[in-house]
Design an enzyme around this catalytic site. Sequence first.
Site, mmCIF file in Angstrom:
data_model
loop_
_atom_site.group_PDB
_atom_site.id
_atom_site.type_symbol
_atom_site.label_atom_id
_atom_site.label_comp_id
_atom_site.label_asym_id
_atom_site.label_seq_id
_atom_site.Cartn_x
_atom_site.Cartn_y
_atom_site.Cartn_z
ATOM 1 C CE1 TYR A 255 -4.334 -1.858 0.436
ATOM 2 C CE2 TYR A 255 -2.874 -3.142 1.781
ATOM 3 C CZ TYR A 255 -3.952 -3.015 0.957
ATOM 4 O OH TYR A 255 -5.034 -3.862 0.998
ATOM 5 C CG HIS A 297 -11.900 2.507 -1.974
ATOM 6 N ND1 HIS A 297 -12.789 2.769 -1.279
ATOM 7 C CD2 HIS A 297 -12.373 3.108 -3.183
ATOM 8 C CE1 HIS A 297 -13.645 3.595 -1.725
ATOM 9 N NE2 HIS A 297 -13.422 3.782 -2.999
ATOM 10 C CG ASP A 298 -7.550 -4.402 -1.595
ATOM 11 O OD1 ASP A 298 -6.611 -3.550 -0.837
ATOM 12 O OD2 ASP A 298 -7.478 -5.482 -1.805
ATOM 13 C CB ALA A 299 -6.526 -0.764 -7.511
ATOM 14 C CG HIS A 300 -2.677 -3.586 -3.272
ATOM 15 N ND1 HIS A 300 -2.074 -4.656 -3.803
ATOM 16 C CD2 HIS A 300 -3.692 -4.226 -2.626
ATOM 17 C CE1 HIS A 300 -2.547 -5.845 -3.709
ATOM 18 N NE2 HIS A 300 -3.660 -5.729 -2.701
#
Length: 421
Positions: A255, A297-300
């Site tokens: 992140y 929102h978790d597109a790391h």
Amino acid sequence: MTHELAVWLSGERVGTLSLAQGRLCFQYDPTWLARADALPLSCSLPLQAAPFDAQQARPFFAGLLPEGTQRRLIAQQLQVSRQNDFALLDGIGGECAGAVALLAPGQPLPRPEDGDDVQWLCEEEVLALLDELPLRPMLAGKDGLRLSLAGAQEKLPVVFDGTRIGLPRNGAPSSHILKPAIRTLADTVNNEGFCLALAEAMQFQAARAQVRAVQGRAFLLVERYDRRARAGGLRQRLHQEDFCQALGIVPEMKYQNEGGPGWAQCFELLRRSTRPGAPQVLRLFDYVIFNALIGNHDAHAKNFSLLYTENGAVLAPLYDVVSTAVYPHLTPKMAMKIGGKYKFDDVRARHWERFAEATGMGKAQAKKRILTVAKALPTCARAVQSDPTLGFADCEIAAQIVRLIEQRCALTTQRLTTAAT
């Protein structure tokens, strides 16, 4: 005492991963380096005779392993320390993402004709597997199974022939990834299935997936883009690595707010790793817009990969695409900032412009593409939801995602067009 694992890439031994005094080390084999067609294992591990120390080697090799609770439970099953990357790879590193396999020294790589070594499962066995995965991720420790996939979510490499599900044994390549529902979130199976179907409908390259169920238990089957069908039903592994591995960043720092990559680093990686780079950059730009507008929102950086083909490296298809924004208790922060902002609601026209500048895109070109996607996405989302052949018509989570998309696209369009007047 030194422990070793042979590292294989696309059926060829390329080097040795060793553990001495608690420290990892990787070194390419001289025979591999001498080959005219030798390729590096990773962008972060260029071809060289000198060994790579733990700091250099760990990002790639630790990046092959599951994370979080999955890693802890696997370590318990194998009776090793959860911090011991080497022991975990020794236990489950036979079938990894891409074309990498780690085997004991002297152990032969399974022959292509062994690729059909599959333990086919009946419905009751699939149900038992779904019950077992939360307690034994990757079925770690089971005879003949050495399976590993990165990430924190429960998943399992399997073989799917269109009707049956089976477990690949003794190093046989898998064809699909089975993803059960996340127990703490509502209907993640249909959430991800809908988002991937929507990406495909928008003509973005995305992993193909289908929602399946056995006796009322739903799960997602995702076709592996890093596997290719060959003559006679055999499967060929294609090499890939995620952006953290390619950038030499350990998975614990995936992140951006933990020190991990931002979008500028991801776009720069594509530019220097792909030829020609411009089409790959435009594809990644579309991925960023799509993830932002569907609320992923978790597109790391570990959720984007390079795929190595006969023609060189390309951006891998979209995968692990879930609208996390429909779950109010999950963080509203995106994994990577857009124009300096972590929260989508804070992203205005000037932030999209800063994002475009940071990633090397022209402002006018970026704005035109964002508006094009924002105007097309709601109509496409409604069409995917209502298509009776896709199975989302009566799906509440899909309806919630459509409403969220409509809100985000309207807000984005309004902010970009207002700023221009």
